[in-house]
Design a protein around this motif. Sequence first.
Motif, PDB file in Angstrom:
ATOM      1  N   LYS A  31     -26.890 -18.201 -62.461  1.00 27.62           N
ATOM      2  CA  LYS A  31     -28.034 -18.176 -63.374  1.00 27.62           C
ATOM      3  C   LYS A  31     -27.986 -16.876 -64.173  1.00 27.62           C
ATOM      4  N   PHE A  32     -28.200 -16.991 -65.468  1.00 24.85           N
ATOM      5  CA  PHE A  32     -28.138 -15.837 -66.352  1.00 24.85           C
ATOM      6  C   PHE A  32     -29.493 -15.582 -66.975  1.00 24.85           C
ATOM      7  N   LYS A  33     -29.751 -14.310 -67.271  1.00 27.77           N
ATOM      8  CA  LYS A  33     -31.001 -13.952 -67.921  1.00 27.77           C
ATOM      9  C   LYS A  33     -30.959 -14.259 -69.417  1.00 27.77           C
ATOM     10  N   ASN A  34     -29.771 -14.098 -70.015  1.00 29.15           N
ATOM     11  CA  ASN A  34     -29.644 -14.346 -71.449  1.00 29.15           C
ATOM     12  C   ASN A  34     -28.223 -14.787 -71.776  1.00 29.15           C
ATOM     13  N   ASP A  35     -27.986 -15.085 -73.043  1.00 26.12           N
ATOM     14  CA  ASP A  35     -26.678 -15.588 -73.459  1.00 26.12           C
ATOM     15  C   ASP A  35     -25.597 -14.513 -73.434  1.00 26.12           C
ATOM     16  N   VAL A  36     -25.982 -13.259 -73.581  1.00 26.97           N
ATOM     17  CA  VAL A  36     -24.994 -12.177 -73.548  1.00 26.97           C
ATOM     18  C   VAL A  36     -24.349 -12.097 -72.164  1.00 26.97           C
ATOM     19  N   ASP A  37     -25.159 -12.199 -71.129  1.00 25.53           N
ATOM     20  CA  ASP A  37     -24.623 -12.182 -69.769  1.00 25.53           C
ATOM     21  C   ASP A  37     -23.709 -13.380 -69.522  1.00 25.53           C
ATOM     22  N   ARG A  38     -24.078 -14.530 -70.049  1.00 20.76           N
ATOM     23  CA  ARG A  38     -23.258 -15.734 -69.893  1.00 20.76           C
ATOM     24  C   ARG A  38     -21.903 -15.556 -70.577  1.00 20.76           C
ATOM     25  N   GLU A  39     -21.907 -14.995 -71.767  1.00 18.32           N
ATOM     26  CA  GLU A  39     -20.652 -14.768 -72.492  1.00 18.32           C
ATOM     27  C   GLU A  39     -19.765 -13.765 -71.759  1.00 18.32           C
ATOM     28  N   LYS A  40     -20.366 -12.697 -71.208  1.00 20.41           N
ATOM     29  CA  LYS A  40     -19.598 -11.710 -70.449  1.00 20.41           C
ATOM     30  C   LYS A  40     -18.948 -12.345 -69.219  1.00 20.41           C
ATOM     31  N   PHE A  41     -19.710 -13.201 -68.528  1.00 16.11           N
ATOM     32  CA  PHE A  41     -19.162 -13.860 -67.353  1.00 16.11           C
ATOM     33  C   PHE A  41     -18.013 -14.795 -67.733  1.00 16.11           C
ATOM     34  N   GLU A  42     -18.172 -15.539 -68.802  1.00 11.58           N
ATOM     35  CA  GLU A  42     -17.112 -16.465 -69.229  1.00 11.58           C
ATOM     36  C   GLU A  42     -15.850 -15.713 -69.623  1.00 11.58           C
ATOM     37  N   ILE A  43     -16.007 -14.560 -70.266  1.00 11.65           N
ATOM     38  CA  ILE A  43     -14.834 -13.747 -70.619  1.00 11.65           C
ATOM     39  C   ILE A  43     -14.140 -13.257 -69.358  1.00 11.65           C
ATOM     40  N   ARG A  44     -14.923 -12.789 -68.395  1.00 15.47           N
ATOM     41  CA  ARG A  44     -14.333 -12.330 -67.122  1.00 15.47           C
ATOM     42  C   ARG A  44     -13.675 -13.491 -66.372  1.00 15.47           C
ATOM     43  N   ARG A  45     -14.311 -14.640 -66.395  1.00 17.72           N
ATOM     44  CA  ARG A  45     -13.754 -15.796 -65.685  1.00 17.72           C
ATOM     45  C   ARG A  45     -12.436 -16.235 -66.308  1.00 17.72           C
ATOM     46  N   GLN A  46     -12.355 -16.223 -67.628  1.00 21.51           N
ATOM     47  CA  GLN A  46     -11.109 -16.605 -68.290  1.00 21.51           C
ATOM     48  C   GLN A  46     -10.010 -15.583 -68.045  1.00 21.51           C
ATOM     49  N   LYS A  47     -10.372 -14.298 -68.019  1.00 23.24           N
ATOM     50  CA  LYS A  47      -9.373 -13.243 -67.859  1.00 23.24           C
ATOM     51  C   LYS A  47      -8.927 -13.081 -66.410  1.00 23.24           C
TER      52      LYS A  47
END
Length: 72
Positions: A31-47
């Motif tokens: 669960k994310f507080k906002n879209d910025v946190d979601r984007e950061k997680f997706e970048i980390r998950r892809q990398k």
Amino acid sequence: MEKIFGLIGELIPLLGGTYIILYFGGFLKPKFKNDVDREKFEIRRQKWGKPLIGIAIFLILYSLYNIVNYLI
């Protein structure tokens, strides 16, 4: 008593490896507080997703091996 603490100590990497596989493998979405946190997680998950899943599998197998040794 020693075996109980040994088993608890081996459950920690087992749970940690399971957590990594569930979140970085894409099975669960945190669960994310906002879209910025979601984007950061997706970048980390892809990398870092595939190397972390490999480490998690190693953690789980090593933990299960040690748990079996404690029970024998």
